[in-house]
Design a protein around this motif. Sequence first.
Motif, mmCIF file in Angstrom:
data_model
loop_
_atom_site.group_PDB
_atom_site.id
_atom_site.type_symbol
_atom_site.label_atom_id
_atom_site.label_comp_id
_atom_site.label_asym_id
_atom_site.label_seq_id
_atom_site.Cartn_x
_atom_site.Cartn_y
_atom_site.Cartn_z
ATOM 1 N N HIS A 298 48.353 -45.598 66.366
ATOM 2 C CA HIS A 298 48.936 -44.255 66.489
ATOM 3 C C HIS A 298 47.933 -43.149 66.190
ATOM 4 O O HIS A 298 48.327 -42.053 65.780
ATOM 5 C CB HIS A 298 50.143 -44.105 65.544
ATOM 6 N N ALA A 299 46.668 -43.429 66.351
ATOM 7 C CA ALA A 299 45.636 -42.449 65.961
ATOM 8 C C ALA A 299 45.824 -41.130 66.705
ATOM 9 O O ALA A 299 45.989 -41.130 67.931
ATOM 10 C CB ALA A 299 44.256 -43.019 66.247
ATOM 11 N N PRO A 300 45.819 -40.008 65.984
ATOM 12 C CA PRO A 300 45.977 -38.706 66.649
ATOM 13 C C PRO A 300 44.700 -38.335 67.401
ATOM 14 O O PRO A 300 43.622 -38.852 67.091
ATOM 15 C CB PRO A 300 46.215 -37.737 65.481
ATOM 16 N N ALA A 301 44.859 -37.475 68.369
ATOM 17 C CA ALA A 301 43.684 -37.005 69.104
ATOM 18 C C ALA A 301 42.734 -36.341 68.112
ATOM 19 O O ALA A 301 43.168 -35.694 67.157
ATOM 20 C CB ALA A 301 44.114 -36.013 70.173
ATOM 21 N N SER A 302 41.462 -36.534 68.357
ATOM 22 C CA SER A 302 40.460 -35.984 67.449
ATOM 23 C C SER A 302 40.547 -34.450 67.427
ATOM 24 O O SER A 302 40.719 -33.810 68.454
ATOM 25 C CB SER A 302 39.086 -36.438 67.918
ATOM 26 N N ARG A 303 40.454 -33.901 66.248
ATOM 27 C CA ARG A 303 40.573 -32.450 66.108
ATOM 28 C C ARG A 303 39.261 -31.859 65.615
ATOM 29 O O ARG A 303 38.205 -32.438 65.796
ATOM 30 C CB ARG A 303 41.692 -32.121 65.121
ATOM 31 N N ARG A 304 39.388 -30.720 64.941
ATOM 32 C CA ARG A 304 38.195 -30.098 64.343
ATOM 33 C C ARG A 304 37.589 -31.040 63.315
ATOM 34 O O ARG A 304 38.293 -31.844 62.708
ATOM 35 C CB ARG A 304 38.607 -28.812 63.623
ATOM 36 N N ARG A 305 36.323 -30.900 63.068
ATOM 37 C CA ARG A 305 35.667 -31.647 61.992
ATOM 38 C C ARG A 305 35.191 -30.625 60.973
ATOM 39 O O ARG A 305 34.515 -29.648 61.326
ATOM 40 C CB ARG A 305 34.505 -32.442 62.580
ATOM 41 N N CYS A 306 35.566 -30.835 59.734
ATOM 42 C CA CYS A 306 35.308 -29.830 58.689
ATOM 43 C C CYS A 306 34.803 -30.496 57.414
ATOM 44 O O CYS A 306 34.920 -31.707 57.245
ATOM 45 C CB CYS A 306 36.610 -29.119 58.312
ATOM 46 N N LEU A 307 34.326 -29.663 56.521
ATOM 47 C CA LEU A 307 34.075 -30.098 55.149
ATOM 48 C C LEU A 307 35.424 -30.206 54.445
ATOM 49 O O LEU A 307 36.210 -29.250 54.442
ATOM 50 C CB LEU A 307 33.189 -29.071 54.426
ATOM 51 N N LEU A 308 35.706 -31.372 53.840
ATOM 52 C CA LEU A 308 36.961 -31.589 53.128
ATOM 53 C C LEU A 308 36.688 -31.817 51.641
ATOM 54 O O LEU A 308 35.728 -32.516 51.295
ATOM 55 C CB LEU A 308 37.697 -32.817 53.677
ATOM 56 N N HIS A 309 37.545 -31.276 50.803
ATOM 57 C CA HIS A 309 37.455 -31.568 49.371
ATOM 58 C C HIS A 309 37.690 -33.061 49.138
ATOM 59 O O HIS A 309 37.013 -33.707 48.349
ATOM 60 C CB HIS A 309 38.503 -30.730 48.618
ATOM 61 N N GLY A 310 38.675 -33.619 49.835
ATOM 62 C CA GLY A 310 38.886 -35.058 49.800
ATOM 63 C C GLY A 310 39.801 -35.547 48.693
ATOM 64 O O GLY A 310 40.258 -36.696 48.729
ATOM 65 N N ASP A 311 40.064 -34.721 47.700
ATOM 66 C CA ASP A 311 40.997 -35.116 46.633
ATOM 67 C C ASP A 311 41.789 -33.892 46.181
ATOM 68 O O ASP A 311 41.996 -33.672 44.987
ATOM 69 C CB ASP A 311 40.229 -35.742 45.464
ATOM 70 N N PHE A 312 42.207 -33.101 47.184
ATOM 71 C CA PHE A 312 42.899 -31.841 46.918
ATOM 72 C C PHE A 312 44.364 -32.150 46.624
ATOM 73 O O PHE A 312 45.151 -32.412 47.538
ATOM 74 C CB PHE A 312 42.783 -30.928 48.150
ATOM 75 N N ARG A 313 44.717 -32.129 45.348
ATOM 76 C CA ARG A 313 46.073 -32.530 44.957
ATOM 77 C C ARG A 313 46.407 -31.983 43.582
ATOM 78 O O ARG A 313 45.515 -31.586 42.816
ATOM 79 C CB ARG A 313 46.174 -34.051 44.920
ATOM 80 N N THR A 314 47.700 -32.010 43.275
ATOM 81 C CA THR A 314 48.165 -31.660 41.944
ATOM 82 C C THR A 314 47.479 -32.598 40.938
ATOM 83 O O THR A 314 47.486 -33.801 41.127
ATOM 84 C CB THR A 314 49.699 -31.839 41.871
ATOM 85 N N GLY A 315 46.910 -32.017 39.917
ATOM 86 C CA GLY A 315 46.141 -32.813 38.952
ATOM 87 C C GLY A 315 44.660 -32.469 39.027
ATOM 88 O O GLY A 315 43.946 -32.577 38.043
ATOM 89 N N ASN A 316 44.204 -32.063 40.211
ATOM 90 C CA ASN A 316 42.804 -31.654 40.373
ATOM 91 C C ASN A 316 42.677 -30.149 40.551
ATOM 92 O O ASN A 316 41.624 -29.665 40.961
ATOM 93 C CB ASN A 316 42.162 -32.368 41.564
ATOM 94 N N LEU A 317 43.767 -29.434 40.282
ATOM 95 C CA LEU A 317 43.737 -27.976 40.402
ATOM 96 C C LEU A 317 43.811 -27.395 38.995
ATOM 97 O O LEU A 317 44.756 -27.666 38.256
ATOM 98 C CB LEU A 317 44.943 -27.482 41.219
ATOM 99 N N MET A 318 42.785 -26.640 38.622
ATOM 100 C CA MET A 318 42.820 -25.959 37.324
ATOM 101 C C MET A 318 43.567 -24.638 37.534
ATOM 102 O O MET A 318 43.137 -23.804 38.332
ATOM 103 C CB MET A 318 41.395 -25.710 36.831
ATOM 104 N N MET A 319 44.706 -24.466 36.850
ATOM 105 C CA MET A 319 45.555 -23.305 37.099
ATOM 106 C C MET A 319 45.864 -22.562 35.806
ATOM 107 O O MET A 319 45.828 -23.138 34.720
ATOM 108 C CB MET A 319 46.877 -23.750 37.753
#
Lengths: 124, 337
Positions: free
Chosen positions: B195-216
Motif C-alpha cells: 500500500h505504499a503511497p506515491a512518493s512525495r516531497r523529501r525533507c529534513l525530518l526530526h524523526g522523533d517529534f512526539r509528546t515527551g520530546n517537546l520541552m514546553m
Amino acid sequence: MSQNLPDLPDILREVRAFIEAVTPRVEEKDRYHAMCCSYLLAVAERELTRGEAAEREMQQARAALAEVSGMPLASDGELAARLREGRLDAHWDAALESVLRQVVARVRVSKPTHLDPLHQERVS
Amino acid sequence: MNTQASAAPAGIVSRLELAVRRRFGNSASLANVSVATLGGSNRTLLFDLVEGAARRRLVFRQETYRLAHSPFIEPHLQYQLLTLAARHEVPVPAPIFEFAPEDELDRGYVVACVEGETLPRRLLGDPRFAEARARFPAQVGGILARLHRVPLGEADFLADVPDSRDPIAAQLERLDYYGEAHPAVELAVRWLVRHAPASRRRCLLHGDFRTGNLMMDETGIRALLDWECAHLGDPMEEFGWLCLRSWRFGMLDQAAGGFCAREPLYAAYAAASGEEVDAEAVHWWEVFGFVRWIVLNVMQAHGHWTGVRRSPAFAACGRNTCLIEYDLLMTLLGRYR
C-alpha cells in the motif's frame, strides 16, 4: 499438600504489594524504575498462572492459519518468515486474525487492561 | 526532568571542567552538576557554567549506546543538526560546543538548558498548561513547516542514514540483528509494501517529534529535544509518528500527541507551509510508526538481556512490544484511528 507455601504467585504478589506501597516514598530518580519493577512482577505472576493457556492459544492460532494456508507454521519464526516472503498474502484475513489472536494472548499476560473491551476476558 | 544531585561521575566532571576552560578561559568553572536520569542513549548532566558573575545552565550529552545497527545518528551529526535547525528558527537547545579528542570525553556535546516540562501527563492534564495546549496545533504546524522547508542540500549529511535510504529495510535489518521473530511486524510490513503511497516531497525530518520530546512551558513549545532519529524523508512521516496511539497518554480521541485532533494540526501546517497534509499517507506512516516503535522496544529489551545496559525499564520494554503490536493490528483492522 505442598510444604512449599506460600506458592510462587503468592510470593510475587507479596513482593509487588510491598514495592507498590513504598514507591511513593522512593527518591524521585528511582520511582519510575520502581514502578517498572512492580509492572514486571505482575507480568511474572500472570505468566505463572496463565502462561500455559496463552501458549496453547498461540499454538492453536498458528495451527488454524496453517490449516487454511496449507503451510507448516509451528513457530513464530516460521510464521514470520512466511509472512516476509509474501507467501501468506493470499490468506490475508486469516493471517491477520491468527496474528491478532496470538498478540491478544500475549497482552493478556503482559497487561490485560490494555485490551479493547472486545478482547477482554469476561470474569465469571 | 528528573535529576540526581549526587552521582555525577567525578572523572567526567573534571574532564568537562577542563573542556569548558579550553573554550571559556581558565577562570571558568562548573557548579550545580546534576545527573538527568531519563534518556535511552545518552549520559546527560546539567551544570552551571560560571564566568565571573555570569552563570549559564547547560546540558552535557555523551553517547552511551553504540552498537551495530543503532537507530541513533552519531553525536556529531546531532550537533550539526542543532546548528542547522537553530539557523532556520526551529526551536532547539542552543548548541554551545562539541567535544574534541583532547577533551577525552568521547562523543557528545554541550547545549543550553531549556527549562520547562516534558512529562506528558502533566502537559496534557495540568490546568497550568491550558494555554500551551490551545496553541499546540498552530505552533506545531509552524515549527514543522519551518523544519520541512530547510533546503535539502544543507542536510545532505543525513543522506546515508539507513532511515533516509529505505525506512522499511532499516527496521527489518535492526529486527534481524536483535534476533527476534515478530509476526505482527512482518504482517504490517507486507501491508506497507502493498500500500505504499506515491512518493512525495523529501525533507529534513526530526524523526522523533512526539509528546515527551517537546520541552514546553505555560505558553507552549520552547524546544524540540532528542534529534537522534533525524533523517530525510516524506514529511507525512512526521505526522504519522506524532499521531501514533502510543503518544496520546490516555487522551485517545486527541490523535495529535494527546493535545488535539488531527484536523486543526493539518490545517495549521497547510496554512504555514502551503502544503496539504495527505491523511491517507499519514495513516500509512502511522502503521510504519508502530513497526518502528516495536523495533525500538525490541532494541531496548535486547540491550537489557544481552547485558549491554540493564534496567527494569528496558526489561519492561520487551514485554511491552505486544501492546504496541495490538494497537498496530487494531489500526490495520480499522478499529483504532
